[in-house]
Scaffold this motif. Structure first.
Motif: not given
Ligand SMILES: Nc1ncnc2c1ncn2[C@@H]1O[C@H](COP(=O)(O)OP(=O)(O)OP(=O)(O)O)[C@@H](O)[C@H]1O
Ligand SMILES: [Mg+2]
Lengths: 386, 228
Positions: A10-14, A16-18, A22-26, A278-280
């Motif tokens: 599921n994580v690697f489903r979208a 670009l979004r992931t 993750v970039t934002g988190l980094v 996560m909500a999306m």
């Protein structure tokens, strides 16, 4: 097992979004780590200060000075081992932006108080012998490419005029917490010139640096020194070097607080971003989650899927972010701006804080979508299909 | 010898919209025998899906009695109902509702995860079931690599892999072309005939309804007299 597989798929489903999340988190984790390290570095100077050293200044304020003859009376106080003094010089080297701390010191014994400055004996001797000599820290020398023997022009601000000093020694720090970005010159040389021009400003010093026999008696000795000069023209305030440095830090406390606040605001923002992701994600999968429930999976399982997905995002973000914090910090430490700090090293507690923030981001981001998806009634969830 | 599996008596369902009660099903009384194949027909909005969902235990009635295999499922808690569904009901949807990130094999494996079958037992069951629906060679395909008819066959495999008593199908052919639809219907007939599965199928399509042994008409939430 299967649960993990489903989460990872599921994580690697979208993708670009992931990737964006993750970039934002980094970025957030790195920014948080660097800001925390700035705060640490800020306090590091004070932490490395020796508690065997006292600093005496004018009780009114640092900008007022004291007569140098105080030294003799200080020496006679019980527990005092060595008395030296230093004066903030505050000159400009070429550009104001080249700022570095400059102190005019008693060349005879000032460095006896600072064993953490590693100076070659012959260079120290050369400094003592040259009235226009200077001792500079390694970081500062490296920053401007100075070598022993170089003549450094400095434009005075507090002590007006164009001064020239010859570097006689370059010192290293005993360890990485030692500041090596200072510039020291002879107080005598400055004082003579001042006396010639403004006789009444002569023989005045900013602070006395005092080495004591027994650090545990620091409070008593400080009191004794201040008592000695009570009701004098210039009353004194004596404290440990550490307290003095912390006082300095405290003056900039507002900035430190601001940095702290900003670092947590960054985390808060990324929390909102991840929560939104996560909500999306959860909204798009309402029908899938409903299908799982039809098959007999519990609402808790559905919530756990969302929770797990958020944790995987947080895990990747934190992992990459923490790994990147180290090269970024050392890059900053080697830059001119970073040179201002004695040590700019990422501490273990900063890393733990980063981990804690990532976990908090994951948990909080999953909270609302997880709860909502678990609660959605199956029939309502199924109606989202086509 | 009729052995009643589903007993429905004066069943009612209404939704509350705002502070208004909207009745969707009214006074439904219907018995379905074990091994029956029944088609539920009726215009859009007549409450077919609602009735099916009640029988499947994914929604709760607001009145009346609903007993399946002797058990009054309207009295079960959410958790008990979930367990009950897992062992008694196979659900087939109009839009297949497969997990897009899982292969055909993994999709069929999903309901088995709630059983205590070992990995190898699961494998055996999945392979057998996929073989039954004619997809042995598509086990490792993802749903988007399969045609609509093939996806629905995966969904059928997922529905029957746990060997449930009842198959409920909400317009299982609604999204399929003629050929695939008839394949799916034949498969359902086969499951009914050879494995004795009780099938309740909602459909719009009179032709599809003919696959069933019995047709029931719903209109505005009420059952009409049976036509056969
Ligand atoms: N969750 C709900 N909340 C409110 N009203 C609902 C809900 N679900 C269904 N309804 C209403 O109940 C009625 C019957 O719906 P249902 O889905 O059972 O019809 P249907 O016969 O399956 O129709 P279709 O052939 O279009 O699928 C409709 O009027 C619908 O608007
Ligand atoms: Mg319907």
């Amino acid at each position: 097992m299967y649960y993990l597989k489903l989460i990872f798929k599921n994580v690697f489903r979208a993708k670009l979004r992931t990737a964006l999340t993750v970039t934002g988190l980094v970025v957030a984790i790195v920014a948080f780590g660097l800001l925390q390290t700035v705060v640490d570095a800020w306090f590091a100077g004070a932490n490395s200060a020796s508690s065997a050293r006292l600093v005496t200044r004018n009780a009114i304020s640092l900008v007022f000075s004291m007569p140098t003859y105080y030294r003799e009376r200080m020496r006679s106080i019980d527990g005092v081992k060595t008395v030296s003094y230093s004066q903030w010089f505050g000159g400009i080297y070429k550009e104001p932006s080249n700022f570095f701390p400059q102190f005019a010191v008693d060349h005879n014994n000032y460095f006896d108080l600072y064993p953490e400055f590693l100076i070659k004996p012959d260079e120290l001797l050369a400094f003592k012998r040259d009235r226009q000599g200077a001792i500079v820290g390694r970081k500062l020398a490296d920053q401007f490419g100075w070598k022993v023997g170089d003549v450094i022009p400095i434009r005075g601000t507090i002590f007006s005029g164009n001064w020239q000093f010859t570097i006689r020694a370059i010192f290293d720090g005993r360890d990485e917490t030692t500041l090596t970005r200072q510039f020291f010159m002879h107080w005598d040389y400055i004082n003579e010139s001042v006396k010639k021009r403004f006789p009444r400003r002569g023989d005045q010093i900013g602070v006395f640096n005092i080495l004591i026999n027994d650090p545990s008696r620091a409070a008593d000795i400080s009191k004794a020194i201040d008592a000695e000069f009570r009701n004098s023209l210039a009353e004194t305030l004596t404290e440990t070097e550490k307290a003095f440095q912390l006082g300095f830090v405290a003056q900039s406390e507002a900035i430190v607080v601001a940095i702290r606040v900003v670092s947590f605001v960054v985390i808060f923002i990324i929390m909102a971003v991840v929560a939104n992701t996560m909500a999306m994600t959860a909204r798009e999968r309402i029908a899938e989650y409903a299908t799982l429930k039809v098959l007999g999976f519990s609402p808790g399982y559905v919530a756990a899927l969302i929770f797990g997905e958020a944790m995987v995002l947080a895990f990747f973000g934190a992992g990459i972010g923490i790994l990147l914090t180290f090269p970024m910090a050392s890059g900053f430490a080697n830059s001119p701006a970073g040179a201002a700090f004695a040590s700019f090293a990422v501490s273990a507690s900063t890393v733990w804080l980063q981990v804690a923030c990532a976990v908090a981001v994951g948990v909080i981001a999953a909270l609302v979508p997880g709860w909502r998806s678990a609660r959605v009634k199956i029939v309502d969830g199924l109606r989202h299909v086509g | 010898m009729s052995d009643t599996l589903v007993e429905i008596k004066n069943l009612a369902k209404s939704y509350t919209r705002g502070d208004q009660d909207v009745p969707v099903l009214r006074d439904i009384t219907l018995n379905i025998d074990r091994g029956d194949f029944i088609s539920l027909m009726g215009p859009s909005g007549s409450g077919k899906s609602t009735l099916l969902n009640l029988i499947a235990g994914i929604d709760k009635p607001t009145g009346g009695m609903l007993r399946i295999d002797g058990e009054d499922i309207s009295k079960l808690s959410e958790g008990e109902l979930a367990d009950w569904r897992a062992s008694n009901i196979g659900f087939i949807f109009q839009f297949y509702n497969l997990m897009p990130v899982l292969t055909a094999y993994e999709n069929v494996e999903l309901p088995l995860l709630l059983t205590n079958l070992s990995r190898s037992e699961r494998r055996e069951r999945i392979e057998m079931t996929l073989n039954m629906v004619g997809l042995s060679d598509r086990m490792n395909h993802y749903p988007n690599e399969l045609s609509g008819g093939q996806q629905q066959r995966v969904a059928i495999a997922r529905a029957i892999v746990t060997d449930p008593t009842i198959l409920v199908c909400d317009e299982p052919t609604g999204d399929l072309d003629k050929q695939s639809a008839s394949d799916v219907l034949n498969m359902l007939k086969e499951l009914n005939n050879t494995l004795g599965k009780t099938i309740i199928m909602v459909t719009h399509d009179a032709h599809a309804a003919e696959a069933a042994k019995r047709i029931v008409h719903l209109e505005k939430g009420e059952l009409l007299d049976e036509g056969m």
